[in-house]
Design an enzyme around this catalytic site. Structure first.
Site, short mmCIF file in Angstrom:
data_model
loop_
_atom_site.label_atom_id
_atom_site.label_comp_id
_atom_site.label_asym_id
_atom_site.label_seq_id
_atom_site.Cartn_x
_atom_site.Cartn_y
_atom_site.Cartn_z
N SER A 11 -13.08 -16.12 12.39
CA SER A 11 -14.07 -15.63 11.43
C SER A 11 -13.78 -16.22 10.05
CB SER A 11 -14.03 -14.09 11.38
OG SER A 11 -12.69 -13.65 11.23
N GLU A 13 -14.33 -15.83 5.76
CA GLU A 13 -14.65 -14.90 4.65
C GLU A 13 -15.19 -15.66 3.44
OE1 GLU A 13 -12.04 -11.56 3.97
OE2 GLU A 13 -12.06 -11.99 1.82
N THR A 44 -17.40 -10.53 0.80
CA THR A 44 -16.62 -9.55 0.03
C THR A 44 -17.52 -8.71 -0.87
OG1 THR A 44 -16.19 -11.08 -1.79
CG2 THR A 44 -14.58 -11.04 0.01
N ALA A 47 -16.69 -4.13 -6.89
CA ALA A 47 -17.15 -2.79 -7.27
C ALA A 47 -18.10 -2.82 -8.48
CB ALA A 47 -15.95 -1.91 -7.57
N HIS A 73 -18.47 -6.39 3.37
CA HIS A 73 -17.39 -5.47 3.01
C HIS A 73 -17.99 -4.32 2.20
CE1 HIS A 73 -14.11 -8.85 3.21
NE2 HIS A 73 -14.94 -8.87 4.24
N ARG A 103 -10.74 0.38 0.67
CA ARG A 103 -10.67 1.19 -0.55
C ARG A 103 -11.21 0.37 -1.71
NH1 ARG A 103 -5.40 2.20 -3.95
NH2 ARG A 103 -5.94 0.05 -4.45
N ASP A 105 -10.53 -2.62 -4.94
CA ASP A 105 -9.77 -2.65 -6.19
C ASP A 105 -10.78 -2.61 -7.33
OD1 ASP A 105 -7.11 -2.88 -5.21
OD2 ASP A 105 -7.57 -4.95 -4.63
N HIS A 144 1.16 -3.11 1.53
CA HIS A 144 0.29 -3.06 0.35
C HIS A 144 1.16 -2.81 -0.90
CE1 HIS A 144 -2.73 -1.32 -2.42
NE2 HIS A 144 -3.50 -2.25 -1.87
N GLN A 207 -3.57 -21.11 -8.13
CA GLN A 207 -4.50 -20.03 -7.79
C GLN A 207 -3.89 -19.09 -6.74
OE1 GLN A 207 -7.97 -21.21 -5.52
NE2 GLN A 207 -9.31 -20.02 -6.87
N PHE A 211 -3.04 -15.03 -6.97
CA PHE A 211 -3.51 -14.04 -5.98
C PHE A 211 -2.33 -13.33 -5.34
CE2 PHE A 211 -7.57 -16.49 -4.45
CZ PHE A 211 -8.25 -16.07 -5.58
N HIS A 261 -8.71 -15.18 10.84
CA HIS A 261 -9.74 -14.96 9.81
C HIS A 261 -9.42 -15.92 8.66
CE1 HIS A 261 -12.70 -12.54 7.60
NE2 HIS A 261 -11.86 -12.47 6.58
P1 FAD Z 1 -6.20 1.85 1.86
O1 FAD Z 1 -6.02 1.66 3.31
O2 FAD Z 1 -6.91 3.08 1.40
O3 FAD Z 1 -4.75 1.80 1.19
C1 FAD Z 1 -4.62 1.66 -0.21
C2 FAD Z 1 -3.23 2.09 -0.65
O4 FAD Z 1 -3.11 3.51 -0.57
C3 FAD Z 1 -2.09 1.55 0.23
O5 FAD Z 1 -0.98 1.35 -0.61
C4 FAD Z 1 -1.83 2.69 1.21
O6 FAD Z 1 -0.48 2.66 1.70
C5 FAD Z 1 -2.06 3.89 0.31
N1 FAD Z 1 -2.57 5.07 1.02
C6 FAD Z 1 -3.52 5.13 1.98
N2 FAD Z 1 -3.75 6.42 2.33
C7 FAD Z 1 -2.95 7.17 1.56
C8 FAD Z 1 -2.74 8.59 1.41
N3 FAD Z 1 -3.41 9.48 2.16
N4 FAD Z 1 -1.83 9.02 0.50
C9 FAD Z 1 -1.14 8.15 -0.27
N5 FAD Z 1 -1.30 6.80 -0.18
C10 FAD Z 1 -2.19 6.32 0.70
N6 FAD Z 1 -11.06 -5.72 -2.12
C11 FAD Z 1 -12.29 -5.63 -2.70
O7 FAD Z 1 -12.42 -5.03 -3.78
N7 FAD Z 1 -13.39 -6.21 -2.09
C12 FAD Z 1 -13.31 -6.85 -0.91
O8 FAD Z 1 -14.30 -7.34 -0.39
C13 FAD Z 1 -12.03 -6.95 -0.27
N8 FAD Z 1 -11.88 -7.57 0.94
C14 FAD Z 1 -10.66 -7.56 1.58
C15 FAD Z 1 -10.54 -8.14 2.85
C16 FAD Z 1 -9.32 -8.14 3.52
C17 FAD Z 1 -9.23 -8.74 4.90
C18 FAD Z 1 -8.17 -7.57 2.89
C19 FAD Z 1 -6.84 -7.58 3.59
C20 FAD Z 1 -8.28 -7.01 1.62
C21 FAD Z 1 -9.51 -6.98 0.95
N9 FAD Z 1 -9.67 -6.41 -0.31
C22 FAD Z 1 -10.90 -6.35 -0.92
C23 FAD Z 1 -8.51 -5.87 -1.03
C24 FAD Z 1 -8.35 -4.35 -0.82
O9 FAD Z 1 -9.49 -3.65 -1.27
C25 FAD Z 1 -7.13 -3.94 -1.62
O10 FAD Z 1 -5.96 -4.45 -1.03
C26 FAD Z 1 -7.01 -2.46 -1.90
O11 FAD Z 1 -6.04 -2.29 -2.92
C27 FAD Z 1 -6.62 -1.62 -0.68
O12 FAD Z 1 -7.65 -1.49 0.20
P2 FAD Z 1 -7.42 -0.81 1.65
O13 FAD Z 1 -8.74 -0.69 2.28
O14 FAD Z 1 -6.35 -1.52 2.37
O15 FAD Z 1 -6.92 0.63 1.16
#
Ligand code: FAD
Length: 295
Positions: A11, A13, A44, A47, A73, A103, A105, A144, A207, A211, A261
């Site tokens: 895939s 991105e 992607t 926000a 996403h 989640r 950023d 993370h 770059q 990142f 990916h």
């Molecule tokens: P989560 O799974 O919610 O985790 C976030 C953090 O919170 C982690 O440190 C986790 O350990 C912690 N955590 C989770 N649950 C709990 C809990 N209950 N209590 C305490 N801590 C907890 N970002 C964008 O803005 N746009 C995009 O399009 C985008 N695409 C991405 C694509 C891929 C393949 C990847 C790997 C990342 C992408 N990101 C994107 C980055 C991502 O949004 C960030 O890494 C973000 O900081 C975490 O997202 P997550 O969904 O992994 O969060």
């Protein structure tokens, strides 16, 4: 490459292009990569308001001009629950069947954005409740950067899988051992979903260094040293980046990764070259004469 390797999932991105020139280039990129017949392409989500709309427009444009399966996403940050529901409804209307639940950023200087959910597992649950989508989530073989500990991050990932994720895509990494160990760890905890390896071919070392500082991907000393010796030589960096990515992908596929990916950064050439080096087949299943670039 064996047929087993050909049958893995690949895939690509992309991010929504922001300028007219970017949109034009993006059209060409999509056309060049579509002939590889990826399992899906993902778009992607930013926000901030305009990037959020850009994500929908880009996904819709790819749906309209190609036969590719698109995975937009979605993030917890930047939308209310009602807005997430509206986005899901809009995607369903145009035939999108897959989403990536994150989640997210917050963009710099925009700390006060709405936040539909605290963590991605809640978004997965919400999308599952809505119905109609295959759900991908993110995971981090090198953990993370905000996680309290490796164990806490793995538990957070397990929660996403239990909430109903169908598949995970990793953050990029350069240490394959980190991926193998992460997969082993979550399998021991009963997580069975495919964990697709995210691959970042280095085309511009500065770059990738930026990142990586932000997302917590480790750059091994041997890569740092060799890349630093190529300072200012982008051609040399791209050649070395290609070589590293091909070796890494070969090793991942040989050791059972269910797919790769590609983080394309909206460029086709690095992915095309790796594809050729891996001996993967091309298809010509793009429909219609109209192109993304033409609009
Ligand atoms: P989560 O799974 O919610 O985790 C976030 C953090 O919170 C982690 O440190 C986790 O350990 C912690 N955590 C989770 N649950 C709990 C809990 N209950 N209590 C305490 N801590 C907890 N970002 C964008 O803005 N746009 C995009 O399009 C985008 N695409 C991405 C694509 C891929 C393949 C990847 C790997 C990342 C992408 N990101 C994107 C980055 C991502 O949004 C960030 O890494 C973000 O900081 C975490 O997202 P997550 O969904 O992994 O969060």
């Amino acid at each position: 490459m064996s047929s087993a390797v050909r049958n893995r999932r690949y895939s690509f991105e992309f991010f929504p292009p922001k300028t007219d020139a970017g949109r034009k280039r993006f059209g060409a990129t999509i056309r060049e990569l579509a002939v590889l017949g990826p399992s899906f392409v993902s778009v992607t989500f930013g926000a901030g308001g305009s990037t959020r709309e850009g994500s929908f427009q880009t996904a819709a444009e790819i749906m309209r001009t190609t036969d590719l399966a698109v995975t937009p996403h979605l993030s917890c940050i930047g939308s209310s629950p009602d807005q997430v529901k509206a986005q899901l409804d809009m995607y369903q209307t145009i035939g999108v069947q897959r989403v990536m639940a994150l989640r997210g950023d917050p963009p710099e200087n925009e700390a006060e954005l709405p936040r539909a959910f605290q963590y991605a597992n809640e978004l997965v649950e919400f999308i599952r409740g809505h119905g109609g989508f295959h759900i991908s989530v993110a995971c981090y073989p090198e953990f993370h950067p905000e996680s309290a500990s490796p164990g806490a991050d793995v538990e957070a990932f397990v929660r996403k899988a239990r909430a109903g994720a169908d598949e995970a895509i990793t953050q990029y990494f350069f240490n394959n051992e980190a991926y193998y160990r992460f997969v082993e760890w979550v399998r021991r905890l009963g997580v069975e979903i495919p964990i697709i390896a995210g691959l970042m071919p280095i085309a511009d070392y500065d770059q990738v260094l930026r990142f990586s500082g932000f997302c917590g991907a480790d750059i091994p000393a041997w890569i740092r040293k060799r890349m630093e010796a190529l300072k200012g030589d982008l051609h040399g960096q791209r050649e070395l980046g290609h070589e590293i990515a091909v070796r890494q992908a070969e090793d991942l596929l040989r050791n059972g990764a269910p797919g790769i990916h590609f983080y394309t950064l909206n460029r086709s050439e690095p992915t095309l070259r790796i594809w050729d080096a891996l001996g993967l087949p091309k298809t010509t299943d793009v429909t219609g004469e109209e192109s993304v670039a033409a609009t």
